[in-house]
Design a protein around this motif. Structure first.
Motif, short mmCIF file in Angstrom:
data_model
loop_
_atom_site.label_atom_id
_atom_site.label_comp_id
_atom_site.label_asym_id
_atom_site.label_seq_id
_atom_site.Cartn_x
_atom_site.Cartn_y
_atom_site.Cartn_z
N LEU A 153 2.50 1.55 -3.49
CA LEU A 153 1.38 2.23 -4.43
C LEU A 153 1.09 3.82 -4.13
O LEU A 153 0.93 4.24 -5.28
CB LEU A 153 0.14 1.29 -4.07
CG LEU A 153 -0.76 1.36 -5.33
CD1 LEU A 153 -0.37 1.04 -6.71
CD2 LEU A 153 -2.28 0.42 -5.17
N GLN A 154 1.01 4.16 -3.02
CA GLN A 154 0.87 5.45 -2.62
C GLN A 154 1.81 6.42 -3.25
O GLN A 154 1.73 7.44 -3.94
CB GLN A 154 0.55 5.55 -1.28
CG GLN A 154 -0.70 5.37 -0.61
CD GLN A 154 -0.96 5.33 0.81
OE1 GLN A 154 -0.04 5.72 1.37
NE2 GLN A 154 -2.26 5.29 1.43
N GLU A 164 1.78 6.47 -7.18
CA GLU A 164 0.59 7.68 -7.51
C GLU A 164 1.06 8.94 -7.22
O GLU A 164 1.09 9.91 -8.31
CB GLU A 164 -0.55 7.29 -6.53
CG GLU A 164 -1.36 6.06 -6.87
CD GLU A 164 -2.47 5.85 -6.05
OE1 GLU A 164 -3.26 4.83 -6.46
OE2 GLU A 164 -2.63 6.52 -5.18
N GLU A 185 0.82 -1.14 -0.01
CA GLU A 185 -0.14 0.08 0.08
C GLU A 185 0.76 1.41 0.01
O GLU A 185 0.70 2.22 -0.83
CB GLU A 185 -0.96 -0.09 1.28
CG GLU A 185 -2.00 -1.15 0.99
CD GLU A 185 -2.67 -1.49 2.49
OE1 GLU A 185 -2.33 -0.69 3.40
OE2 GLU A 185 -3.68 -2.18 2.45
N ALA A 237 6.11 -3.36 -4.77
CA ALA A 237 4.63 -3.71 -4.98
C ALA A 237 4.30 -4.88 -5.83
O ALA A 237 3.79 -5.91 -5.41
CB ALA A 237 4.02 -2.51 -5.71
#
Length: 71
Positions: free
Chosen positions: A8-9, A12, A5, A42
């Motif tokens: 992924l953040q 982004e 997570e 990831a």
């Protein structure tokens, strides 16, 4: 999954910054390198999750089939 997570953040955030038209090339290259590392983290986490699911399905006596996943 916290690492997934977080990666992924970070990805982004990096993509948002890379989409800015005025980003200097040096900064873009640093962000790209960081993005590759977050992508690696990831991808590894997803691979481990996939293996865990396969083991759980196999233990349940279910027939293991691979299907495409639409997110």
């Amino acid at each position: 999954m916290a690492a997934f997570e977080q990666a992924l953040q970070q990805l982004e955030s990096i993509v948002e910054e890379l989409e800015r038209p005025s980003i200097p090339l040096d900064r873009a290259l640093v962000l790209f390198e960081q993005g590759i590392e977050h992508l690696r983290v990831a991808t590894e986490d997803l691979g481990r999750a996939e293996q865990s699911v396969k083991v759980l399905v196999a233990r349940a006596g279910g027939v293991l089939t691979v299907q495409e996943f639409d997110a």
